[in-house]
Write a protein that holds these residues in place. Structure first.
Motif, PDB file in Angstrom:
ATOM      1  N   LYS A  24       0.822  -1.210   0.000  1.00 35.79           N
ATOM      2  CA  LYS A  24       0.000   0.000   0.000  1.00 35.79           C
ATOM      3  C   LYS A  24       0.858   1.263   0.000  1.00 35.79           C
ATOM      4  CE  LYS A  24      -4.002  -2.084   0.074  1.00 35.79           C
ATOM      5  NZ  LYS A  24      -3.545  -3.455  -0.151  1.00 35.79           N
ATOM      6  N   PHE A  25       2.034   1.207   0.633  1.00 36.37           N
ATOM      7  CA  PHE A  25       2.912   2.386   0.623  1.00 36.37           C
ATOM      8  C   PHE A  25       3.361   2.699  -0.804  1.00 36.37           C
ATOM      9  CE2 PHE A  25       3.362   1.741   5.209  1.00 36.37           C
ATOM     10  CZ  PHE A  25       3.395   3.051   5.658  1.00 36.37           C
ATOM     11  N   GLU A  26       3.653   1.680  -1.586  1.00 40.54           N
ATOM     12  CA  GLU A  26       4.054   1.892  -2.971  1.00 40.54           C
ATOM     13  C   GLU A  26       2.890   2.405  -3.806  1.00 40.54           C
ATOM     14  OE1 GLU A  26       6.625  -0.991  -5.078  1.00 40.54           O
ATOM     15  OE2 GLU A  26       6.564  -2.118  -3.209  1.00 40.54           O
ATOM     16  N   LEU A  27       1.733   1.754  -3.678  1.00 45.52           N
ATOM     17  CA  LEU A  27       0.584   2.106  -4.502  1.00 45.52           C
ATOM     18  C   LEU A  27       0.083   3.514  -4.225  1.00 45.52           C
ATOM     19  CD1 LEU A  27      -1.440  -1.242  -4.388  1.00 45.52           C
ATOM     20  CD2 LEU A  27      -0.005  -0.380  -6.231  1.00 45.52           C
ATOM     21  N   ALA A  28       0.285   3.976  -3.001  1.00 43.17           N
ATOM     22  CA  ALA A  28      -0.167   5.331  -2.672  1.00 43.17           C
ATOM     23  C   ALA A  28       0.628   6.390  -3.408  1.00 43.17           C
ATOM     24  CB  ALA A  28      -0.091   5.562  -1.158  1.00 43.17           C
ATOM     25  N   GLY A  29       1.845   6.040  -3.875  1.00 39.51           N
ATOM     26  CA  GLY A  29       2.635   6.977  -4.672  1.00 39.51           C
ATOM     27  C   GLY A  29       2.865   8.294  -3.960  1.00 39.51           C
ATOM     28  N   LYS A  30       2.508   9.381  -4.642  1.00 30.30           N
ATOM     29  CA  LYS A  30       2.652  10.719  -4.065  1.00 30.30           C
ATOM     30  C   LYS A  30       1.325  11.212  -3.476  1.00 30.30           C
ATOM     31  CE  LYS A  30       6.261  11.992  -7.346  1.00 30.30           C
ATOM     32  NZ  LYS A  30       6.652  12.922  -8.427  1.00 30.30           N
ATOM     33  N   GLY A  31       0.414  10.280  -3.236  1.00 26.91           N
ATOM     34  CA  GLY A  31      -0.872  10.652  -2.665  1.00 26.91           C
ATOM     35  C   GLY A  31      -0.895  10.536  -1.156  1.00 26.91           C
ATOM     36  N   THR A  32      -2.002  10.002  -0.628  1.00 26.61           N
ATOM     37  CA  THR A  32      -2.212   9.906   0.818  1.00 26.61           C
ATOM     38  C   THR A  32      -2.536   8.465   1.173  1.00 26.61           C
ATOM     39  OG1 THR A  32      -3.056  12.169   0.902  1.00 26.61           O
ATOM     40  CG2 THR A  32      -3.564  10.749   2.771  1.00 26.61           C
TER      41      THR A  32
END
Length: 667
Positions: free
Chosen positions: A432-440
């Motif tokens: 999930k940390f990767e998939l969140a990218g530059k989001g939240t």
């Protein structure tokens, strides 16, 4: 003679160089052909950027051509030639170099060359790759030229006329720079088969001028092709693209950009953004671009996500509709932030203060911890913070740490490489940390995270790096973390169930949402809002009786706003046809009041906490002897070990046991 010939060659090279330089400059602009300002053929000479570069370059090129003509005149005049021949040669050079386009030059050349050289006929020949010769243009009667001799002449590197064999044969003048294989063929007058040196020099001078014009024509054609290709490329891109110079003047934009901004392309093209007050937000985003960060700009057509990049000539940016950006993020990670601050209804002082703090925190790049009872709207507030931040264009990804088995929680958060464990994808999977990218990234109910996972999460938050399970490669973390909990984490820290260092890492800013019973004055607003939404969805306007509203305000609402929403929705679903007033007091309000959630209870201990305390007490009573503690608890030794691992309990004696007994935090 030699000096004047060098002047002619130097002048010709200057003309060619200026033409190529102008073409390169315009090609670099790659400005799309604007139908509002350009001709139907896509001629870039009328484009705004082309005019800026064309004026000085064309002036310089015209001056260079004039110097070339004067050099030609000087050469012939110095030798005492007839001034009428000189004048005709100079006029022919001017007319040929003024032509625009390869086809026009080649079509006009046979007629012009007969004005300066005595011959029966003239023709322009082209040699194909297979050696075949074709007549491009001709003036006068037809005549034959050996194809192999034309091919030989067109491969020559010098610009000089060549006699084709015997005096009665045609004279050939090579044209082009080796890329295009053309030749000028002349059929000599039978009465004058011998060509004097002066005539050869005039043909050489004319060949130089023709090659200058052909070079410029090729550059212009390449420029037109580059302009049209660049325009087609921009229009093929679905995202909006806009480019401005250092003065803020729009130099390029495609149709998608104009549609996203809600303006007509021809109204914006070539004008400064300062002339459009409605685009002030866009101008600020483009004049001060933040690297790797997107800006959300409000325009007449809605919200636009702007990603700008500065370059030497100004700024180029992509524009994307906010809804489209959210849709793409949803396809990537399966989650989307739907709620904004406008969706959070309430005017009570406590609630208004929290919203005000949350709005200010939205623009700050800090971790936020949101506390509140179940049903108070913690995730809605997290989504509103995301949508009001500079990360709004990025994904919003939420994960409930209590909804995922503890055995899978680590792989869900951090990801894994292929083949790490049984059932894993062969290609691996990002966490999930990767998939969140530059989001939240929303960590929902963080207070219930297992103690052994808290240390791993802390390391990721501190290092801003994550490693997939089964991998040693560090992956940078760019997402902002927002955590929610219904528990009092300060009490959990004192009880040893939550790490103190992780608590401080998550609560850079802490927001506590009040329960609904603490803001009863907001109940009428919440009910009115829900009835309005119902009317929009069903085209049926419903009101509520005052006594029902009073009953709603008098209820304790242990489920908070979520419970209120469900109660109103239930009453609307059973409302009889034709009725438009809620007159029945919901039965749920007459039921016995349920106890408050465990996070706020006094004297009520959750079963999980009782189990932890029982294990902890048994270990303390038997000084860390697991076998005797398990026997006293009536469970197997392996079961007790599993409980100890779950609750983070130690089995050692002395200081280790004392740490367990006092609830101190493990290192």
């Amino acid at each position: 003679m030699v000096q004047r010939r060098l002047e002619i060659e130097s002048g010709a090279k200057t003309v060619i160089d200026l033409g190529r330089r102008r073409a390169r400059g315009l090609t670099l602009l790659s400005e799309p052909c604007d139908p509002a300002t350009c001709g139907p053929a896509g001629d870039p000479r009328d484009c705004a950027s082309a005019r800026l570069l064309a004026r000085p370059s064309r002036a310089a090129q015209a001056a260079a051509q004039e110097r070339l003509v004067r050099a030609i005149e000087g050469e012939v005049e110095g030798e005492g030639e007839d001034r009428s021949v000189l004048g005709v040669l100079a006029e022919v050079v001017r007319e040929v170099t003024a032509l625009d386009g390869t086809d026009a030059i080649l079509a006009e050349l046979p007629r012009q060359v007969l004005r300066v050289h005595p011959a029966r006929a003239a023709a322009v020949l082209k040699v194909g790759d297979d050696g075949a010769t074709a007549v491009i243009a001709r003036q006068g009667p037809a005549f034959e030229v050996a194809a192999w001799r034309v091919a030989k002449v067109t491969r020559a590197s010098r610009e000089a006329p060549v006699r084709d064999g015997a005096p009665s044969r045609a004279m050939l003048v090579p044209l082009g720079d080796g890329v295009d294989r053309w030749a000028l063929a002349l059929d000599p007058v039978p009465s004058k088969p011998v060509v004097c040196e002066r005539e050869l020099e005039r043909l050489a001078v004319l060949a130089t001028a023709v090659n200058t014009a052909l070079s410029r024509a090729r550059s212009s054609a390449a420029l037109r092709e580059a302009v049209v290709r660049g325009g087609a490329t921009l229009e093929a891109v679905r995202d909006g693209i806009i480019a401005i110079d250092h003065e803020g003047v729009v130099r390029s934009l495609n149709g998608a950009a104009a549609a996203a901004l809600g303006v007509r392309r021809e109204h914006l093209f070539g004008r400064s953004l300062r002339e459009f007050p409605a685009l002030a937000g866009l101008r600020r985003a483009l004049t001060t671009p933040a690297r790797d960060v997107a800006d959300v700009v409000q325009v007449a057509a809605g919200e636009v996500v702007v990603r700008a990049e500065a370059y030497e000539g100004g700024v180029v940016a992509t524009l994307r509709d906010s809804a489209t950006e959210q849709t793409i993020a949803h396809r990537m990670v399966g989650s989307v932030a739907r709620h904004r601050f406008e969706d959070l209804v309430g005017r009570s002082p406590a609630f208004a203060r929290i919203l005000d703090e949350a709005r200010r925190a939205a623009r700050a790049e800090v971790a936020v911890l949101i506390r509140g009872e179940s049903g108070t709207g913690k995730e809605m507030l997290a989504q509103a913070i995301h949508n009001a931040s500079t990360r709004a264009s990025g994904p919003f990804l939420g994960i409930n740490v209590t909804a995922i088995p503890r055995e899978l929680l680590e792989s869900e958060l951090f990801g894994y490489e292929g083949g790490t464990f049984t059932g894993a994808r062969a290609s691996g999977r990002g966490g999930k940390f990767e998939l969140a990218g530059k989001g939240t990234l929303l960590l929902d109910e963080i207070g219930d995270m297992p103690l052994e996972m808290q240390g791993k999460l802390l390391r990721v938050l501190q290092e801003r790096m994550v490693q997939r399970l089964g991998s040693a490669r560090d992956i940078p973390i760019r997402a902002r973390v927002v955590a929610t909990t219904h528990r009092d984490l300060a009490e959990a820290v004192e009880a040893g169930r939550f790490r103190l260092d992780l608590y401080h890492r998550l609560r850079v800013l802490e927001l506590t949402l009040p329960s609904l019973r603490e803001r009863r004055e907001d109940i009428p607003l919440l009910v009115e809002h829900q009835l309005k939404v119902h009317a929009q969805e069903t085209r049926r306007r419903v009101t509520i009786a005052p006594r029902v509203l009073d009953a709603l305000q008098g209820y304790d609402w242990p489920g908070n706003v979520r419970e209120l929403h469900n109660v109103i929705e239930g009453e609307l679903s059973v409302l009889a046809p034709g009725e438009d007033v809620l007159t029945r007091i919901p039965p749920a309000l007459s039921a016995p009041q349920r106890s408050r959630p465990s996070g706020d209870a006094r004297g009520v201990v959750p079963l999980e906490e009782m189990e932890r305390r029982a294990c902890e007490g048994a270990l303390a009573a038997y000084h860390g002897n697991v076998a005797r503690a398990a026997e006293a608890l009536g469970v197997a030794k392996g079961t007790l070990y599993a409980k100890m691992k779950r609750y983070g309990l130690g089995a050692g004696a002395g200081s280790g046991l004392a740490a367990v007994a006092t609830g101190a935090q493990r290192p």
